[in-house]
Design a protein around this motif. Structure first.
Motif, PDB file in Angstrom:
ATOM      1  N   GLY A  15      19.102 -25.571  -7.194  1.00  0.00           N
ATOM      2  CA  GLY A  15      18.173 -26.297  -8.052  1.00  0.00           C
ATOM      3  C   GLY A  15      18.266 -27.803  -7.898  1.00  0.00           C
ATOM      4  N   PRO A  16      19.468 -28.403  -8.033  1.00  0.00           N
ATOM      5  CA  PRO A  16      19.582 -29.846  -7.841  1.00  0.00           C
ATOM      6  C   PRO A  16      19.141 -30.328  -6.465  1.00  0.00           C
ATOM      7  N   PHE A  17      19.434 -29.566  -5.413  1.00  0.00           N
ATOM      8  CA  PHE A  17      19.013 -29.978  -4.073  1.00  0.00           C
ATOM      9  C   PHE A  17      17.494 -30.072  -3.980  1.00  0.00           C
ATOM     10  N   SER A  18      16.794 -29.164  -4.658  1.00  0.00           N
ATOM     11  CA  SER A  18      15.335 -29.193  -4.582  1.00  0.00           C
ATOM     12  C   SER A  18      14.755 -30.406  -5.291  1.00  0.00           C
ATOM     13  N   ILE A  19      15.555 -31.071  -6.128  1.00  0.00           N
ATOM     14  CA  ILE A  19      15.152 -32.321  -6.752  1.00  0.00           C
ATOM     15  C   ILE A  19      15.680 -33.513  -5.963  1.00  0.00           C
ATOM     16  N   GLY A  81       8.234 -20.503  -3.194  1.00  0.00           N
ATOM     17  CA  GLY A  81       7.737 -21.791  -3.643  1.00  0.00           C
ATOM     18  C   GLY A  81       8.007 -22.887  -2.634  1.00  0.00           C
ATOM     19  N   SER A  82       9.180 -22.869  -2.013  1.00  0.00           N
ATOM     20  CA  SER A  82       9.514 -23.871  -0.994  1.00  0.00           C
ATOM     21  C   SER A  82       8.574 -23.767   0.198  1.00  0.00           C
ATOM     22  N   ALA A  83       8.297 -22.528   0.614  1.00  0.00           N
ATOM     23  CA  ALA A  83       7.382 -22.337   1.744  1.00  0.00           C
ATOM     24  C   ALA A  83       5.980 -22.840   1.399  1.00  0.00           C
ATOM     25  N   GLY A  84       5.541 -22.621   0.160  1.00  0.00           N
ATOM     26  CA  GLY A  84       4.233 -23.113  -0.257  1.00  0.00           C
ATOM     27  C   GLY A  84       4.149 -24.628  -0.238  1.00  0.00           C
ATOM     28  N   CYS A  85       5.230 -25.292  -0.603  1.00  0.00           N
ATOM     29  CA  CYS A  85       5.236 -26.761  -0.583  1.00  0.00           C
ATOM     30  C   CYS A  85       5.067 -27.292   0.845  1.00  0.00           C
ATOM     31  N   VAL A  86       5.544 -26.545   1.819  1.00  0.00           N
ATOM     32  CA  VAL A  86       5.431 -26.977   3.213  1.00  0.00           C
ATOM     33  C   VAL A  86       3.971 -27.082   3.631  1.00  0.00           C
ATOM     34  N   ILE A  87       3.130 -26.162   3.130  1.00  0.00           N
ATOM     35  CA  ILE A  87       1.733 -26.094   3.602  1.00  0.00           C
ATOM     36  C   ILE A  87       0.734 -26.626   2.581  1.00  0.00           C
ATOM     37  N   ALA A  88       1.199 -27.153   1.445  1.00  0.00           N
ATOM     38  CA  ALA A  88       0.276 -27.611   0.394  1.00  0.00           C
ATOM     39  C   ALA A  88      -0.658 -28.698   0.919  1.00  0.00           C
ATOM     40  N   SER A 154      11.347 -35.955  10.896  1.00  0.00           N
ATOM     41  CA  SER A 154      10.194 -35.054  11.051  1.00  0.00           C
ATOM     42  C   SER A 154       9.254 -35.029   9.854  1.00  0.00           C
ATOM     43  N   GLY A 155       9.390 -35.928   8.902  1.00  0.00           N
ATOM     44  CA  GLY A 155       8.441 -35.969   7.792  1.00  0.00           C
ATOM     45  C   GLY A 155       8.941 -35.204   6.576  1.00  0.00           C
ATOM     46  N   TRP A 156       8.299 -35.483   5.433  1.00  0.00           N
ATOM     47  CA  TRP A 156       8.788 -34.939   4.163  1.00  0.00           C
ATOM     48  C   TRP A 156       8.609 -33.435   4.029  1.00  0.00           C
ATOM     49  N   ARG A 157       7.651 -32.831   4.718  1.00  0.00           N
ATOM     50  CA  ARG A 157       7.440 -31.384   4.567  1.00  0.00           C
ATOM     51  C   ARG A 157       8.646 -30.580   5.072  1.00  0.00           C
ATOM     52  N   THR A 158       9.364 -31.127   6.043  1.00  0.00           N
ATOM     53  CA  THR A 158      10.523 -30.414   6.567  1.00  0.00           C
ATOM     54  C   THR A 158      11.614 -30.256   5.517  1.00  0.00           C
ATOM     55  N   LEU A 163      15.033 -26.423   2.272  1.00  0.00           N
ATOM     56  CA  LEU A 163      15.294 -25.792   0.975  1.00  0.00           C
ATOM     57  C   LEU A 163      15.080 -24.280   1.033  1.00  0.00           C
ATOM     58  N   ALA A 164      14.064 -23.838   1.773  1.00  0.00           N
ATOM     59  CA  ALA A 164      13.852 -22.397   1.933  1.00  0.00           C
ATOM     60  C   ALA A 164      15.046 -21.752   2.628  1.00  0.00           C
ATOM     61  N   LEU A 165      15.578 -22.424   3.650  1.00  0.00           N
ATOM     62  CA  LEU A 165      16.761 -21.902   4.337  1.00  0.00           C
ATOM     63  C   LEU A 165      17.972 -21.883   3.417  1.00  0.00           C
TER      64      LEU A 165
END
Length: 395
Positions: A15-19, A81-88, A154-158, A163-165
């Protein structure tokens, strides 16, 4: 105890890492997805509101099915959710996937707290909670730097691929390293009667509610800081993403270093006395900082120093308040953990949403909002502490 702290700490880091890993990317996310400052801050608020709401679900599930199955299910949602953020494609879609990410990430926070209560109580539980927080401290120390490195490469989407990994790794840790701590004979069926009865016990317990809301308003100050710091530090003080990561780590260091003394101090002076003194210190430092910045003394180093000291006080308060809230409710530890966590996250998310319209790149709105959280923490302590709730004495 160390092995348990390491495993639970690694799980709680999700959780903290995702923030924290995402914080350096917030300005870039806003620019890329066409979001205003307020909309971009909502990506933090939405995560924590979902994080709070979901906790009331995971607790009863963990009491019925054991600790591991709901934890794994939550991590699967986190990965989605992490995967969805990659392609939003836009900020609204991104916020929606952040909400989903929060729904899943909640499992990795509420269930480890119940696991701690399954095995320990009192000062021993505080020591384990502090050890878990020591492991979690790698997040604010390293995650923003890691996020800055990922952005540069490689940009913020990575960041969300990483996080998914991390979610996948957490599932493997849960399956192969974390034993089940709730025996079958101690599991509680889910039904509205049991939930309502347990909830009534908790909300009528002055110690539980007092400790929960003391932690909630203290935690709210962190959310206020998270939602505004990247804009203040980069927009007002001109820090690079790497410099912001270092400044953020310095602010977090106060909390996590002080939390390691919570167990020994709790044994020496009593957990309630430690909470009371920590809240008082948090109030004094937050009001001092707000007054100095309001008077025009808005040096970056002054802000970092005062927040370090204020957060050090919270390092004594927040882990101890969690333990105090759960101590008398071992038979419904999952429900107690989830209800307490939900209330804390909802209060934090709502506080951030309330003060968000006043945020700017100036540090003044941020430090005033933190001071407001400190005042509310102190008021709750005074209102809920009494002779009949001896664990949290009146200061």
């Amino acid at each position: 105890m160390f092995r348990t702290a390491l495993i639970l700490g690694l799980l709680c880091c999700v959780g903290p890492f995702s923030i924290d890993m995402y914080l350096p990317a917030m300005p870039a996310v806003g620019r890329t997805l066409g979001g205003t400052v307020a909309a971009t801050q909502m990506t933090i608020t939405a995560y924590f509101i979902a994080f709070g709401l979901a906790q009331i679900v995971y607790g009863p599930l963990a009491d019925k099915y054991g600790r591991k199955p709901p934890l794994i299910a939550g991590l699967v949602l986190f990965i989605a959710g992490s995967a969805g953020c990659v392609i939003a494609p836009d900020i609204s879609t991104f916020i929606a996937f952040r909400f989903l990410q929060g729904l899943g990430g909640a499992a990795a926070m509420v269930i480890p707290r119940a696991i701690i209560r399954d095995q320990y109580t009192g000062p021993a539980a505080t020591r384990l909670m502090a050890m878990v927080m020591l492991v979690i401290s790698v997040s604010p120390m390293l995650a923003p730097l890691a996020g800055s490195g990922v952005i540069a490469l490689s940009g913020w989407r990575t960041i969300f691929v990483v996080l998914a990994l991390a979610g996948v790794a957490s599932i493997l840790v849960t399956i192969f390293l974390q034993p089940e701590t709730l025996a079958r004979e101690h599991r509680v069926p889910i039904d509205m009667k049991n939930l309502w009865a347990g909830t009534k016990v908790l909300v009528s317990d002055r110690v539980f509610m007092g400790a929960t809301f003391v932690g909630a308003f203290g935690f709210s100050s962190f959310l206020v800081f998270l939602a505004s710091a990247s804009f203040v530090y980069t927009g007002y003080y001109g820090l690079s993403s790497v410099e912001f990561s270092l400044a953020f780590a310095a602010n977090a260091l106060g909390f996590f270093s002080a939390s390691q003394f919570a167990g020994p101090l709790g044994e020496r002076i009593g957990m309630g006395t430690m909470i009371a003194r920590g809240v008082t210190g948090f109030l004094v430092m937050s009001l001092l900082l707000a007054a100095l910045v309001g008077a025009g003394f808005d040096s970056l180093y002054l802000i970092i120093a005062c927040l370090f000291l204020a957060n050090a006080c919270l390092g004594l308060v927040i882990p101890t308040s969690m333990v105090v809230a759960l101590d008398d409710h071992g038979e419904i530890a999952g429900l107690a953990s989830s209800l307490g966590g939900m209330l804390q996250m909802l209060v934090g998310g709502l506080m951030t949403a309330v003060v968000a319209p006043f945020f700017s790149v100036s540090p003044l709105p941020m430090v005033v909002a933190i001071a407001l959280c400190a005042v509310l923490t102190f008021i709750v302590l005074r209102l809920t502490a009494s002779a009949s709730a001896r664990k949290i004495p009146v200061v």
